[in-house]
Design a protein around this motif. Structure first.
Motif, PDB file in Angstrom:
ATOM      1  N   HIS A 649     -13.907  -3.605  42.994  1.00  0.00           N
ATOM      2  CA  HIS A 649     -14.488  -4.069  41.732  1.00  0.00           C
ATOM      3  C   HIS A 649     -15.755  -4.894  41.953  1.00  0.00           C
ATOM      4  O   HIS A 649     -16.049  -5.352  43.058  1.00  0.00           O
ATOM      5  CB  HIS A 649     -13.469  -4.895  40.953  1.00  0.00           C
ATOM      6  CG  HIS A 649     -13.080  -6.185  41.642  1.00  0.00           C
ATOM      7  ND1 HIS A 649     -13.900  -7.286  41.675  1.00  0.00           N
ATOM      8  CD2 HIS A 649     -11.967  -6.541  42.335  1.00  0.00           C
ATOM      9  CE1 HIS A 649     -13.317  -8.268  42.328  1.00  0.00           C
ATOM     10  NE2 HIS A 649     -12.140  -7.839  42.761  1.00  0.00           N
ATOM     11  N   LEU A 650     -16.498  -5.085  40.851  1.00  0.00           N
ATOM     12  CA  LEU A 650     -17.667  -5.973  40.818  1.00  0.00           C
ATOM     13  C   LEU A 650     -17.447  -7.007  39.713  1.00  0.00           C
ATOM     14  O   LEU A 650     -18.340  -7.297  38.909  1.00  0.00           O
ATOM     15  CB  LEU A 650     -18.947  -5.177  40.559  1.00  0.00           C
ATOM     16  CG  LEU A 650     -19.349  -4.163  41.631  1.00  0.00           C
ATOM     17  CD1 LEU A 650     -20.538  -3.327  41.172  1.00  0.00           C
ATOM     18  CD2 LEU A 650     -19.688  -4.866  42.939  1.00  0.00           C
ATOM     19  N   ASN A 651     -16.248  -7.518  39.657  1.00  0.00           N
ATOM     20  CA  ASN A 651     -15.888  -8.450  38.595  1.00  0.00           C
ATOM     21  C   ASN A 651     -16.846  -9.642  38.582  1.00  0.00           C
ATOM     22  O   ASN A 651     -17.171 -10.211  39.625  1.00  0.00           O
ATOM     23  CB  ASN A 651     -14.446  -8.944  38.795  1.00  0.00           C
ATOM     24  CG  ASN A 651     -13.911  -9.645  37.571  1.00  0.00           C
ATOM     25  OD1 ASN A 651     -14.405  -9.422  36.466  1.00  0.00           O
ATOM     26  ND2 ASN A 651     -12.919 -10.495  37.746  1.00  0.00           N
ATOM     27  N   GLY A 652     -17.284 -10.025  37.400  1.00  0.00           N
ATOM     28  CA  GLY A 652     -18.236 -11.118  37.243  1.00  0.00           C
ATOM     29  C   GLY A 652     -19.596 -10.653  36.786  1.00  0.00           C
ATOM     30  O   GLY A 652     -20.381 -11.433  36.230  1.00  0.00           O
ATOM     31  N   VAL A 653     -19.917  -9.370  37.027  1.00  0.00           N
ATOM     32  CA  VAL A 653     -21.202  -8.825  36.588  1.00  0.00           C
ATOM     33  C   VAL A 653     -21.196  -8.713  35.062  1.00  0.00           C
ATOM     34  O   VAL A 653     -20.236  -8.189  34.477  1.00  0.00           O
ATOM     35  CB  VAL A 653     -21.458  -7.453  37.236  1.00  0.00           C
ATOM     36  CG1 VAL A 653     -22.743  -6.830  36.693  1.00  0.00           C
ATOM     37  CG2 VAL A 653     -21.535  -7.592  38.751  1.00  0.00           C
ATOM     38  N   PRO A 654     -22.214  -9.194  34.358  1.00  0.00           N
ATOM     39  CA  PRO A 654     -22.235  -9.120  32.884  1.00  0.00           C
ATOM     40  C   PRO A 654     -22.304  -7.684  32.387  1.00  0.00           C
ATOM     41  O   PRO A 654     -22.753  -6.781  33.116  1.00  0.00           O
ATOM     42  CB  PRO A 654     -23.499  -9.898  32.516  1.00  0.00           C
ATOM     43  CG  PRO A 654     -24.363  -9.831  33.738  1.00  0.00           C
ATOM     44  CD  PRO A 654     -23.424  -9.833  34.903  1.00  0.00           C
ATOM     45  N   ARG A 655     -21.901  -7.457  31.150  1.00  0.00           N
ATOM     46  CA  ARG A 655     -21.885  -6.112  30.566  1.00  0.00           C
ATOM     47  C   ARG A 655     -22.763  -6.067  29.327  1.00  0.00           C
ATOM     48  O   ARG A 655     -23.195  -7.096  28.807  1.00  0.00           O
ATOM     49  CB  ARG A 655     -20.458  -5.698  30.217  1.00  0.00           C
ATOM     50  CG  ARG A 655     -19.540  -5.738  31.417  1.00  0.00           C
ATOM     51  CD  ARG A 655     -18.114  -5.461  31.040  1.00  0.00           C
ATOM     52  NE  ARG A 655     -17.220  -5.986  32.072  1.00  0.00           N
ATOM     53  CZ  ARG A 655     -15.914  -5.889  32.041  1.00  0.00           C
ATOM     54  NH1 ARG A 655     -15.325  -5.327  31.019  1.00  0.00           N
ATOM     55  NH2 ARG A 655     -15.197  -6.377  33.023  1.00  0.00           N
ATOM     56  N   GLY A 656     -22.976  -4.847  28.832  1.00  0.00           N
ATOM     57  CA  GLY A 656     -23.804  -4.651  27.654  1.00  0.00           C
ATOM     58  C   GLY A 656     -25.260  -4.445  28.023  1.00  0.00           C
ATOM     59  O   GLY A 656     -25.598  -4.136  29.164  1.00  0.00           O
ATOM     60  N   GLU A 657     -26.157  -4.624  27.058  1.00  0.00           N
ATOM     61  CA  GLU A 657     -27.584  -4.493  27.310  1.00  0.00           C
ATOM     62  C   GLU A 657     -28.104  -5.810  27.869  1.00  0.00           C
ATOM     63  O   GLU A 657     -28.088  -6.834  27.180  1.00  0.00           O
ATOM     64  CB  GLU A 657     -28.319  -4.100  26.033  1.00  0.00           C
ATOM     65  CG  GLU A 657     -28.041  -2.674  25.593  1.00  0.00           C
ATOM     66  CD  GLU A 657     -29.038  -2.180  24.548  1.00  0.00           C
ATOM     67  OE1 GLU A 657     -30.102  -2.830  24.395  1.00  0.00           O
ATOM     68  OE2 GLU A 657     -28.751  -1.177  23.896  1.00  0.00           O
ATOM     69  N   VAL A 658     -28.553  -5.780  29.098  1.00  0.00           N
ATOM     70  CA  VAL A 658     -29.034  -6.987  29.769  1.00  0.00           C
ATOM     71  C   VAL A 658     -30.384  -6.680  30.418  1.00  0.00           C
ATOM     72  O   VAL A 658     -30.710  -5.526  30.696  1.00  0.00           O
ATOM     73  CB  VAL A 658     -28.044  -7.474  30.845  1.00  0.00           C
ATOM     74  CG1 VAL A 658     -26.705  -7.831  30.228  1.00  0.00           C
ATOM     75  CG2 VAL A 658     -27.850  -6.414  31.926  1.00  0.00           C
ATOM     76  N   THR A 659     -31.177  -7.718  30.643  1.00  0.00           N
ATOM     77  CA  THR A 659     -32.447  -7.571  31.353  1.00  0.00           C
ATOM     78  C   THR A 659     -32.326  -8.289  32.691  1.00  0.00           C
ATOM     79  O   THR A 659     -31.974  -9.469  32.745  1.00  0.00           O
ATOM     80  CB  THR A 659     -33.600  -8.163  30.545  1.00  0.00           C
ATOM     81  OG1 THR A 659     -33.737  -7.430  29.322  1.00  0.00           O
ATOM     82  CG2 THR A 659     -34.913  -8.065  31.330  1.00  0.00           C
ATOM     83  N   MET A 660     -32.596  -7.554  33.761  1.00  0.00           N
ATOM     84  CA  MET A 660     -32.498  -8.110  35.106  1.00  0.00           C
ATOM     85  C   MET A 660     -33.767  -7.787  35.870  1.00  0.00           C
ATOM     86  O   MET A 660     -34.199  -6.626  35.890  1.00  0.00           O
ATOM     87  CB  MET A 660     -31.282  -7.558  35.848  1.00  0.00           C
ATOM     88  CG  MET A 660     -29.958  -7.987  35.238  1.00  0.00           C
ATOM     89  SD  MET A 660     -28.554  -7.482  36.251  1.00  0.00           S
ATOM     90  CE  MET A 660     -27.201  -8.297  35.410  1.00  0.00           C
ATOM     91  N   ALA A 661     -34.351  -8.794  36.497  1.00  0.00           N
ATOM     92  CA  ALA A 661     -35.617  -8.656  37.220  1.00  0.00           C
ATOM     93  C   ALA A 661     -36.686  -8.028  36.340  1.00  0.00           C
ATOM     94  O   ALA A 661     -37.517  -7.233  36.804  1.00  0.00           O
ATOM     95  CB  ALA A 661     -35.416  -7.843  38.501  1.00  0.00           C
ATOM     96  N   PHE A 665     -31.242  -2.908  31.238  1.00  0.00           N
ATOM     97  CA  PHE A 665     -30.205  -1.990  31.690  1.00  0.00           C
ATOM     98  C   PHE A 665     -29.052  -1.980  30.678  1.00  0.00           C
ATOM     99  O   PHE A 665     -28.863  -2.945  29.923  1.00  0.00           O
ATOM    100  CB  PHE A 665     -29.649  -2.411  33.056  1.00  0.00           C
ATOM    101  CG  PHE A 665     -30.606  -2.241  34.196  1.00  0.00           C
ATOM    102  CD1 PHE A 665     -30.799  -0.999  34.774  1.00  0.00           C
ATOM    103  CD2 PHE A 665     -31.322  -3.329  34.696  1.00  0.00           C
ATOM    104  CE1 PHE A 665     -31.675  -0.846  35.845  1.00  0.00           C
ATOM    105  CE2 PHE A 665     -32.202  -3.184  35.749  1.00  0.00           C
ATOM    106  CZ  PHE A 665     -32.385  -1.940  36.323  1.00  0.00           C
ATOM    107  N   GLN A 666     -28.296  -0.892  30.702  1.00  0.00           N
ATOM    108  CA  GLN A 666     -27.060  -0.798  29.937  1.00  0.00           C
ATOM    109  C   GLN A 666     -25.903  -0.795  30.935  1.00  0.00           C
ATOM    110  O   GLN A 666     -25.725   0.172  31.676  1.00  0.00           O
ATOM    111  CB  GLN A 666     -27.023   0.488  29.105  1.00  0.00           C
ATOM    112  CG  GLN A 666     -25.724   0.724  28.348  1.00  0.00           C
ATOM    113  CD  GLN A 666     -25.561  -0.224  27.171  1.00  0.00           C
ATOM    114  OE1 GLN A 666     -26.488  -0.413  26.396  1.00  0.00           O
ATOM    115  NE2 GLN A 666     -24.405  -0.824  27.025  1.00  0.00           N
ATOM    116  N   ILE A 667     -25.126  -1.908  30.994  1.00  0.00           N
ATOM    117  CA  ILE A 667     -24.015  -2.026  31.929  1.00  0.00           C
ATOM    118  C   ILE A 667     -22.717  -1.769  31.190  1.00  0.00           C
ATOM    119  O   ILE A 667     -22.393  -2.467  30.204  1.00  0.00           O
ATOM    120  CB  ILE A 667     -23.998  -3.413  32.604  1.00  0.00           C
ATOM    121  CG1 ILE A 667     -25.320  -3.659  33.345  1.00  0.00           C
ATOM    122  CG2 ILE A 667     -22.828  -3.520  33.575  1.00  0.00           C
ATOM    123  CD1 ILE A 667     -25.410  -5.016  34.004  1.00  0.00           C
TER     124      ILE A 667
END
Length: 814
Positions: A649-661, A665-667
C-alpha cells in the motif's frame, strides 16, 4: 555447506550432500582451487575434507571424503527412474548467496545435452558433449553449486551446477552421471589430496607451516569482514593487504633464502598487486627481495603473472628482466606472455604503433618457443596465438575480421572495409539478460539515425526461428544473423562473453569495443562518431522532413581507464546537448494536421524544439493539463495494498484532484504496480493507458518499490504510440527518473523528477529516519505535433525494482 580456502587465503563456499559413509557429492568447481576444505552440517558440527575420491571435470562433479558425518544423517538416494518428465516439480536445496540451507521449488523446464546448448555457453562450460543438463526455474545462485535437486519423493535427480546470469535459468547435471562416478570411485578406491590440480612448480605447493598459519589468520579475518556493516567502513581499511603484507615481509626477512621466504614474498606480492593503492608502494620492495634472493626459483613464472595488474615501472622492468635472463625456458616464455598482456592492459587505447609492435614481438617470442607449458590447464602457446590475433584484428585502431553472411530475411551482409555508414556489430543471444538490456538502446538508434548513417548488424547465439520471434514481437528490428551462420563469426571474432559490441567507422576501423552491457557509454560513443554527420543533416530537416526525436544528454565525467579485456573506451568527449538526426521518412509530414510544410514553418519548428530542449524546465510554463484515466489498469489498493501483498500500500497519499510539483493529478483509491524480476512477480510487466492527445510533456506521479537494481541502470520505460503507428521509447534510469518511495533522510529532486509529496504511515514509522515520498517525473514527447494514441509503461525487470505509478497527466509547455 562446503567452505574452502585457496592458495592465497581467499575463501569460498558451495553446497553438497551426503551419498554414503563419509562421502559428500558436490561440483568439481567448488573445490577445484582449494588448498583446504571443511564441511558444516545443518546441526552446526564441522568436519575436515580429507580429499577427493573421484572427480569428473567434464561434468563438473566431485566426490569428497570427510573425516566424519554426524549420526542420524542418512545418505540421499538417486532417482531410480531415468526418465525426467518436463514440467515435473522439483526442490533445490543449497546456500544461495550464503543464505544457508535454503529450499526453493520449481519445475523441470527442459533436458539438454551439452552439444545442444548455444555455442557461447558451450565454450564457457567446457563440458563433455554428451552431458545431460536439467534446466529448472528453481532458485540457484552463487553458493548453490553442488546442492541436490530433488523430486517430490526426496530422491536426487540432479546436482545444481550453473546459471545464466540475470535470468531465472538454472542448470543441474543429471544424476545419472553421478551414479557413474560413484561406481568408478568404488573400483579405484584412491584419494586425491588438495590441491586437486597442483602444478609441480607452483611456489605455494607444498605450503610451509609458517605461511599456512598466516593464511589461516587471513581466512578468519575475511570471515569477520563479511559480517560487518560495510556501508560504515572504509573498504581500504578492511583489505587484508594492509595488515598481512607487512606480516609476510617480516616472515621473509626472518628466514632469508628459504622456501618459506619465497612463499611469503609471493603471497605478499599477490595481495599488494590486487589490494588498495596504499599497498602499491610495497610492490617495489617485494620485487627487490625476489630479484636478490629468488631469481632462479622454478616458480618465478607465477611471479611474472602476478605482476600483470601492477601498473608500475618496477613491475615492467622485472618482467623484462625475467624474459631476458630467466633461468628456465618456461620462465622466459611465461614472463614474455605476462609482459605482453601487461603492456596491452596498461597502454592507452588505441595502441600506438610502437606499443603494438612491442606486444606482437613478445607474443611471437612465445609462439616461436613452441613451449608446452600450461597455466591453469591452458596452453601458453594457444593463449599467445589468440592474443596475437586479437591485437591484429580485434582492438581499437585496426580493421576487424571479415563478416559475410545471410540474414534471417535472406539479405546478404558484407562488412566492407570502407563504407559511407558507421557500423555497429552486436553479438548477443535471446537468453542473455545483459543482451536484453541492450536491445532498447539499439531500437532507439534506429529511430535516430538513417541506415546511411548507422548500420546495426546483429549476430546471435540463437537459431533462425528464435531470432524471427524476437523480430516479430518488436525486440529486434535490425538485420540479424542466426545460427548456424553465426557460429563461424563468433569464432573468428573471438566472442567469449555476451553482449560483445564493436563500433566501426566509415573507414572500416574499430573505434570502440565493449564486453558486456555498456550502458550510456555506448550512447555517447555512437553519438560522438556520428556527431558531424548529424550536424550535416540539420539542413535536411529544414527541407520538409519530419522533426526527429531530440536527445538530451548531460556530459559524463571521464571514466577511469578500463582494461583491454573489459570495456575499451576511447577518450571521452561530452555528448552534445542537442543531437538532430532525422529519419529519412518524408511521409510523416503528410499525417500531421495543421502543420505547414513550408521552409519557414519547418525552421520555426526546429527553433521551438531547440529552445524547449536547451532551456531549463520551468513549471510556470506548463498549461492546458489533461488528466489521464488509469481506471482500466489500476491493480493495487492505495490504502490496503493487495490481497496477496497487503504491505504494497501507499497509505497516507492524498486522494482526489490534487496539484503536486505544480502539476494537477487525479488520485483514485488504487494505483498501478508493475512487477520486478525477483519481487512482486504477480503484477503485470506493463500497462497501456489511452491518451488520444497531442502534447509536449507527460507527467507521472510515480516511484518504485525496492532499490536493488542488480547492476541495471534502466529500470522502466515509457513508449509513446502515435496515431500513425510509429513509436518513441524513453528509458527511465534509477536515480534520475524515479527512485524508491521509502527514502532514508530528506527526499531530493532527481534530474528528471521533482519531489511532489512526503509523508508517513504505520509501515514506515517502524523505520526511524525514513520518509515516504513520491516524485513527479516529466518526459518530453519526442513528437509533440503528433497525436499520441496510447502510452505504455513497462518494467525493465531490473533485479528487485518494481516500478509503480499513482496518476498521469499530459500538458502543453510554452
Amino acid at each position: 555447506m562446503i567452505s574452502t580456502n585457496d592458495m592465497v587465503g581467499a575463501s569460498g563456499f558451495g553446497s553438497g550432500f551426503v551419498i554414503g559413509p563419509n562421502l559428500i557429492a558436490t561440483n568439481h568447481h567448488v573445490v577445484e582451487e582449494a588448498m583446504r576444505a571443511e564441511v558444516r552440517y545443518r546441526d552446526g558440527t564441522t568436519a575436515k575434507v580429507e580429499g577427493c575420491v573421484a572427480m569428473d571435470e567434464g561434468r563438473d562433479l566431485a566426490i569428497l571424503k570427510v573425516e566424519s558425518i554426524p549420526s542420524g544423517i542418512r545418505p540421499l538416494k538417486s532417482r531410480r527412474d531415468a526418465n525426467t518428465p518436463l514440467g515435473m516439480s522439483v526442490v533445490a536445496i543449497g546456500h544461495p548467496q550464503g543464505f544457508s540451507h535454503t529450499i526453493s521449488q520449481g519445475n523441470v523446464n527442459a533436458l539438454r545435452r551439452t552439444d545442444e546448448l548455444p555455442m557461447t555457453v558451450r565454450k564457457d562450460l567446457d563440458a563433455n558433449e554428451n552431458t545431460t543438463w536439467i534446466q529448472t526455474d528453481a532458485v540457484i545462485s552463487n553458493g548453490s553449486s553442488g546442492g541436490p535437486i530433488l523430486d517430490l519423493d526426496g530422491d536426487v535427480i540432479g546436482i545444481a551446477t550453473w546459471i545464466i546470469p540475470g535470468e531465472q535459468l538454472g542448470f543441474a547435471v543429471h544424476v545419472s552421471h553421478l551414479v557413474e562416478l560413484m561406481a568408478q570411485s568404488r573400483s579405484t578406491q584412491s584419494l586425491i589430496l588438495f590441491p586437486l590440480h597442483a602444478p609441480r612448480d607452483h611456489p605455494m605447493i607444498p605450503m610451509e607451516a609458517e605461511v599456512a598459519a598466516i593464511m589461516t589468520q587471513i581466512s578468519r579475518r575475511i570471515e569477520e569482514v563479511l559480517v560487518r556493516d560495510l556501508e560504515k567502513t572504509d573498504l581500504d581499511d578492511l583489505h587484508p593487504a594492509k595488515e598481512f603484507v607487512p606480516r609476510f615481509l617480516e616472515l621473509a626477512a626472518s628466514k632469508p633464502n628459504t622456501r618459506a621466504a619465497f612463499q611469503a614474498l609471493f603471497a605478499a606480492l599477490q595481495m599488494a598487486a590486487t589490494g588498495p593503492e596504499s599497498a602499491q608502494p610495497q610492490v617495489e620492495r617485494i620485487i627487490r627481495q625476489l630479484r636478490k634472493d629468488h631469481f632462479a626459483e622454478e616458480g618465478m613464472k607465477y611471479v611474472a603473472l602476478s605482476l600483470v595488474p601492477v601498473d608500475h615501472d618496477a613491475a615492467r622492468a622485472f618482467m623484462k628482466e625475467l624474459v631476458q635472463r630467466g633461468q628456465r625456458e618456461d620462465t622466459k616464455t611465461c614472463s614474455a606472455l605476462a609482459l605482453a598482456i601487461h603492456l596491452k592492459k596498461h597502454s592507452s587505447e588505441p595502441l600506438k604503433d610502437a606499443e603494438r609492435q612491442q606486444v606482437l614481438r613478445l607474443l611471437e617470442f612465445v609462439i616461436g618457443s613452441r613451449t608446452q607449458a600450461k597455466i591453469e590447464g591452458e596452453s601458453l602457446l594457444e593463449i599467445a596465438k589468440s592474443l596475437r590475433y586479437a591485437v591484429e584484428h580485434l582492438t581499437i585502431g585496426v580493421t576487424p575480421p571479415a563478416l559475410a553472411a545471410k540474414t534471417t530475411e535472406g539479405q546478404t551482409i558484407n562488412l566492407d572495409a570502407k563504407s559511407e555508414s558507421v557500423k555497429l556489430v552486436v553479438f548477443s543471444a535471446s537468453w542473455c539478460g545483459p543482451s536484453e538490456r541492450l536491445y532498447p538502446h539499439l531500437r532507439y538508434y534506429r529511430h535516430l539515425y538513417t541506415e546511411d548513417q548507422l548500420q546495426i548488424i546483429g549476430v546471435y547465439g540463437d537459431d533462425a526461428q528464435t531470432v524471427r520471434q524476437l523480430q516479430q514481437i518488436g525486440k529486434v528490428n535490425w538485420p540479424s544473423i542466426s545460427q548456424p551462420s553465426s557460429d563461424g563469426i563468433f569464432e573468428s571474432w573471438q566472442v567469449r562473453s555476451l553482449p560483445t559490441i564493436y563500433l566501426i567507422d566509415h573507414e572500416g576501423v574499430i573505434q570502440f569495443v565493449s564486453f558486456g552491457y555498456p550502458g550510456r557509454t555506448l550512447d555517447q560513443e555512437v553519438s560522438k562518431l556520428l556527431n558531424d554527420s548529424a550536424k550535416a543533416n540539420i539542413g535536411k530537416v529544414a527541407g520538409g522532413q519530419a522533426m526527429p526525436p531530440i536527445i538530451l544528454s548531460n556530459p559524463v565525467p571521464k571514466k577511469a581507464e578500463s582494461t583491454p579485456l573489459d570495456n575499451l573506451d576511447a577518450d571521452n568527449v561530452p555528448t552534445p546537448k542537442v543531437v538532430l538526426a532525422p529519419k529519412n521518412d518524408s511521409s510523416r509530414n503528410s499525417n500531421v494536421a495543421g502543420r505547414s510544410s513550408s521552409l519557414e514553418a519547418s525552421n520555426n519548428a526546429i527553433m521551438r524544439q531547440i529552445e524547449r530542449a536547451t532551456g531549463p524546465y520551468n513549471p510556470s510554463l506548463v498549461h492546458d493539463a489533461r488528466l489521464l484515466d488509469l481506471s482500466g489498469v489500476l491493480n493495487c489498493g492505495l490504502a490496503s495494498g493487495n490481497e496477496g501483498m497487503p504491505l504494497d500500500h501507499l497509505n497516507g497519499v492524498p486522494r482526489g484532484e490534487v496539484t503536486m510539483a505544480g502539476v494537477p493529478f487525479q488520485i483514485l483509491d488504487q494505483f498501478v504496480q508493475l512487477k520486478g524480476r525477483f519481487r512482486r512477480e504477480d503484477y503485470p510487466k506493463s500497462v497501456s493507458v489511452t491518451v488520444d492527445e497531442s502534447f509536449d510533456y507527460l507527467f507521472m506521479l510515480n516511484g518504485c518499490k525496492q532499490w536493488q537494481t542488480e547492476g541495471q541502470s534502466f529500470v522502466a520505460s515509457v513508449s509513446f504510440v502515435y496515431e500513425d503507428g510509429s513509436k518513441s521509447h524513453c528509458m527511465l534510469k534509477y536515480g534520475e527518473h524515479l527512485t524508491d518511495n521509502w527514502v532514508r533522510g530528506t527526499p531530493r529532486d532527481l534530474l528528471h523528477a521533482d519531489v511532489a509529496w512526503t509523508g508517513t504511515n504505520e509501515a514506515i514509522q517502524k523505520r526511524p529516519g525514513w520518509t515516504l515520498a513520491l516524485h513527479v517525473m516529466r518526459l518530453k514527447n519526442p513528437r509533440p505535433e503528433a497525436k499520441v494514441k496510447e502510452v505504455i509503461y513497462e518494467s525493465s525487470l531490473a533485479g528487485a525494482i518494481a516500478p509503480f505509478v499513482v496518476a498521469m497527466t499530459v500538458a502543453d509547455y510554452n
